[in-house]
Scaffold this motif. Structure first.
Motif, mmCIF file in Angstrom:
data_model
loop_
_atom_site.group_PDB
_atom_site.id
_atom_site.type_symbol
_atom_site.label_atom_id
_atom_site.label_comp_id
_atom_site.label_asym_id
_atom_site.label_seq_id
_atom_site.Cartn_x
_atom_site.Cartn_y
_atom_site.Cartn_z
ATOM 1 N N ILE A 48 0.922 -1.322 0.033
ATOM 2 C CA ILE A 48 -0.044 -0.173 -0.035
ATOM 3 C C ILE A 48 0.975 1.281 -0.010
ATOM 4 C CG2 ILE A 48 -1.982 1.489 1.144
ATOM 5 C CD1 ILE A 48 -2.676 -1.539 2.278
ATOM 6 N N ASN A 49 0.761 2.117 -1.172
ATOM 7 C CA ASN A 49 1.731 3.064 -1.200
ATOM 8 C C ASN A 49 0.760 4.566 -0.727
ATOM 9 O OD1 ASN A 49 3.136 5.385 -2.032
ATOM 10 N ND2 ASN A 49 3.749 4.309 -3.941
ATOM 11 N N VAL A 283 -3.750 -4.049 9.871
ATOM 12 C CA VAL A 283 -4.053 -3.318 11.056
ATOM 13 C C VAL A 283 -2.932 -2.414 11.498
ATOM 14 C CG1 VAL A 283 -4.746 -3.342 13.644
ATOM 15 C CG2 VAL A 283 -5.852 -4.777 11.552
ATOM 16 N N ASP A 284 -1.866 -3.081 11.371
ATOM 17 C CA ASP A 284 -0.382 -2.206 11.981
ATOM 18 C C ASP A 284 -0.192 -0.996 11.287
ATOM 19 O OD1 ASP A 284 0.092 -3.198 9.686
ATOM 20 O OD2 ASP A 284 1.842 -4.461 10.479
ATOM 21 N N MET A 285 -1.035 -0.827 10.172
ATOM 22 C CA MET A 285 -0.533 0.612 9.632
ATOM 23 C C MET A 285 -1.193 1.737 10.521
ATOM 24 S SD MET A 285 -1.045 0.076 5.432
ATOM 25 C CE MET A 285 -0.310 1.657 5.263
ATOM 26 N N LEU A 286 -2.067 1.419 11.531
ATOM 27 C CA LEU A 286 -2.593 2.627 12.185
ATOM 28 C C LEU A 286 -1.482 3.032 12.957
ATOM 29 C CD1 LEU A 286 -5.632 0.785 14.035
ATOM 30 C CD2 LEU A 286 -5.625 2.447 12.168
ATOM 31 N N ALA A 287 -0.186 2.391 13.000
ATOM 32 C CA ALA A 287 1.033 2.939 13.587
ATOM 33 C C ALA A 287 1.428 4.196 12.780
ATOM 34 C CB ALA A 287 2.159 2.088 13.833
ATOM 35 N N GLU A 386 -12.550 4.344 12.436
ATOM 36 C CA GLU A 386 -12.414 5.287 11.091
ATOM 37 C C GLU A 386 -11.905 4.414 9.909
ATOM 38 O OE1 GLU A 386 -10.013 8.667 11.975
ATOM 39 O OE2 GLU A 386 -11.415 9.629 13.166
ATOM 40 N N VAL A 387 -11.134 3.269 10.138
ATOM 41 C CA VAL A 387 -10.743 2.623 8.895
ATOM 42 C C VAL A 387 -11.827 1.683 8.604
ATOM 43 C CG1 VAL A 387 -8.985 0.842 7.843
ATOM 44 C CG2 VAL A 387 -8.356 2.914 9.324
ATOM 45 N N TYR A 461 -7.383 6.827 3.205
ATOM 46 C CA TYR A 461 -6.074 7.237 3.101
ATOM 47 C C TYR A 461 -5.454 7.887 4.221
ATOM 48 C CZ TYR A 461 -2.283 10.015 1.150
ATOM 49 O OH TYR A 461 -1.001 10.594 0.910
ATOM 50 N N ARG A 462 -6.396 8.949 4.825
ATOM 51 C CA ARG A 462 -6.087 9.546 5.912
ATOM 52 C C ARG A 462 -5.827 8.966 7.259
ATOM 53 N NH1 ARG A 462 -8.620 11.388 10.269
ATOM 54 N NH2 ARG A 462 -10.548 10.641 9.319
ATOM 55 N N SER A 463 -6.812 7.904 7.285
ATOM 56 C CA SER A 463 -6.924 6.962 8.531
ATOM 57 C C SER A 463 -5.895 6.021 8.770
ATOM 58 C CB SER A 463 -8.175 6.236 8.704
ATOM 59 O OG SER A 463 -9.504 7.317 8.528
ATOM 60 N N LEU A 464 -5.156 5.857 7.680
ATOM 61 C CA LEU A 464 -4.047 5.022 7.612
ATOM 62 C C LEU A 464 -2.537 5.647 7.783
ATOM 63 C CD1 LEU A 464 -5.084 2.280 4.894
ATOM 64 C CD2 LEU A 464 -5.010 2.024 7.464
ATOM 65 N N GLY A 465 -2.772 7.016 7.953
ATOM 66 C CA GLY A 465 -1.450 7.731 8.126
ATOM 67 C C GLY A 465 -0.959 8.304 6.972
ATOM 68 N N GLY A 466 -1.493 8.101 5.835
ATOM 69 C CA GLY A 466 -1.150 9.119 4.547
ATOM 70 C C GLY A 466 -1.211 10.387 4.649
ATOM 71 N N GLY A 467 -0.508 11.074 3.760
ATOM 72 C CA GLY A 467 -0.804 12.513 3.436
ATOM 73 C C GLY A 467 0.430 13.284 3.748
ATOM 74 N N SER A 468 1.341 13.354 4.465
ATOM 75 C CA SER A 468 2.401 14.204 4.812
ATOM 76 C C SER A 468 3.251 13.917 3.890
ATOM 77 C CB SER A 468 2.745 14.470 6.244
ATOM 78 O OG SER A 468 3.294 13.411 6.467
ATOM 79 N N GLN A 469 3.867 12.744 3.653
ATOM 80 C CA GLN A 469 4.993 12.573 2.640
ATOM 81 C C GLN A 469 4.575 12.548 1.194
ATOM 82 O OE1 GLN A 469 3.000 10.641 4.731
ATOM 83 N NE2 GLN A 469 3.313 8.291 4.276
ATOM 84 N N GLU A 470 5.649 12.838 0.540
ATOM 85 C CA GLU A 470 5.536 12.867 -0.960
ATOM 86 C C GLU A 470 5.617 11.518 -1.618
ATOM 87 O OE1 GLU A 470 8.117 15.976 -2.568
ATOM 88 O OE2 GLU A 470 7.045 17.582 -1.377
#
Length: 470
Positions: A48-49, A283-287, A386-387, A461-470
């Motif tokens: 998952i990218n 699930v561990d992507m919540l980290a 949320e996920v 996407y946001r709930s899994l921690g994405g967003g700030s990295q390019e």
């Protein structure tokens, strides 16, 4: 007088005592996390990218996100706050060093002639005032016996990392808000196109109804109903245009600019961002979520504060020393060793009368740590919820879209058939209006479903921690 060797011995002794650190080391709470989300399979997280430049494929949207990350006022303020926290950490690193100060000055005092000092001054100097010329270097140092300075440094460092995660969470929120606003604009564009198409069809129906009315094939009621149907479609147009303008203004502000028109491209069907989430998420992507990281950093800081509150109940050991030149005549101010002065003090302070207050402060710190521990666990549970919600919406919206699309095919055929029958006077105007209304409502529902699915993908996407990295 205390010798330099004795001073060195005291400092050495206090350094050895520094190993007597007080308090508990932080240990991460034991949190029972399920192996996978509800109704989802387990998948390798490397598949998952979450890099937003890869996740969002529309080049126009990518440009808008870049502009928001660069110019958004909230992000700019958060960056300044991060710089402040970094400076605070740098300052905390100096807490173990002694404080050294230099002073130089002079003063003149007029003393009462009737006082003992006044009579002595006139007797020895023939003056009714006293001059004082002073130069000194002062040193003060508090021995970090219980590890207080080390804990303060640790607290500042954790605070810096927490602020970094808060900044990352803010960037994630801004990115998702920009994406949601952008897709909402595209959905509004499609609503506008559907309304315009239906106005065109309603106009054709109205012309045909008027023509039948002229030949007494229908009544004036049919003409009025056809006009009302046309107005129903026309009413959607100004509403869509109003919503488009409001959404453009909001998106402009998100991007740090004054309200203006927003360029956009594509249709909802062309926004293919679902590929990364079709087979489930681990699930561990919540980290990866910055708010989860920030919540744990907050818990770590509370552990440090509890230890500091406990240290406040223990004695403090400090050393003060000063040396300089002092004279009542300017001419021999720099006279060494005649004007040389030295002073040294060793202090041991033990709180007694405020012991109860310090114990209360320590208990409050412990309760706050317990509260933040529960808050951290709740943050993880909410994140998992949320996920799970987003995955459920995506899955069920797909089924809704399939059924709505099939329904649309049937409604299109029904609308075409009833239009043909109406032209041949084998159907009445009411059947035509009903068919057109049903088709219009279904098309609008399909757009709403597509937008809901895209919104859920962005939320996932946001709930899994994405967003700030390019």
């Amino acid at each position: 007088m205390v010798s330099v060797k004795k001073i060195a011995f005291i400092i050495f002794l206090s350094t050895l005592l520094n190993s007597c650190s007080i308090g508990k080391k932080y240990s991460r709470p034991n949190i029972a996390v399920p192996e996978h989300f509800r109704d989802q399979s387990i998948e390798n997280k490397n598949s998952i990218n979450l890099k937003w430049k890869t996740f969002f494929k529309d080049p126009v949207l990518v440009q808008l996100i870049e502009k928001a990350l660069e110019k958004n006022a909230e992000i700019s303020i958060a960056i300044i706050s991060l710089e402040q926290v970094e400076l605070n950490y740098r300052q905390s690193k100096q807490s173990l060093l002694p404080i050294i100060g230099f002073t130089a000055g002079s003063s003149r005092s007029w003393i009462s002639k009737n006082s003992l000092n006044g009579s002595l001054v006139e007797q020895f100097s023939s003056r009714n005032y006293i001059d004082d010329f002073d130069t000194s270097v002062r040193l003060s140092w508090e021995a970090d016996i219980w590890g207080k300075a080390k804990l303060q440094k640790e607290q500042a460092l954790i605070g810096y990392f927490m602020q970094k995660e808060n900044l990352s969470a803010l960037k994630t929120r801004i990115i998702t808000q920009v994406a949601q606003a952008y897709y909402n604009l595209i959905a509004l564009d499609e609503q506008l196109k559907i309304a315009q198409t239906n106005v065109f069809l309603s106009d054709k129906t109205l012309e045909m109804t008027k023509l039948q009315y002229q030949y007494s094939l229908t009544s004036s009621v049919g003409v009025a109903q056809s006009e009302a149907q046309k107005k129903t479609a026309e009413m959607i147009i100004p509403v869509a245009k109003k919503n488009i303008a409001v959404q453009e203004n909001a998106l402009s502000i998100l991007c740090g600019q004054y309200p203006n028109a927003i360029e956009r491209a594509g249709y909802l069907e062309s926004t293919n961002t679902l590929a990364d989430f079709e087979t489930g998420v681990p699930v561990d992507m919540l980290a990866n979520r910055p708010d989860v990281k920030a919540a744990e950093y907050d818990l770590m800081i509370s552990n440090v504060r509890t230890n500091l509150a406990k240290i406040d109940m223990y004695p403090t050991f400090s050393i003060t020393a000063s040396s300089g030149l002092n004279s009542f005549n300017f001419s021999n101010w720099i006279n060494i060793p005649g004007s040389l002065i030295k002073n040294m003090g060793v202090n041991l302070t033990q709180p007694i009368f405020n012991k109860a207050a310090l114990k209360t402060a320590y208990k409050i710190a412990e309760l706050n740590q317990e509260k933040l521990d529960k808050k951290f666990k709740q943050t993880i549970i909410i994140a998992a919820g949320e996920v799970a919600d987003a995955l459920a919406i995506i899955k069920n919206t797909d089924e809704q879209l399939f059924l709505a699309t099939e329904k649309g095919k049937s409604l299109t055929k029904a609308s075409e058939d009833v239009d043909l029958l109406y032209k041949n006077a084998k159907a009445n105007y009411l059947e035509v209006i009903i068919a057109q209304n049903n088709a219009l409502e279904n098309e609008l529902e399909i757009i709403a479903m597509k937008k809901e699915k895209l919104t859920s993908i962005i939320v996932l996407y946001r709930s899994l921690g994405g967003g700030s990295q390019e």
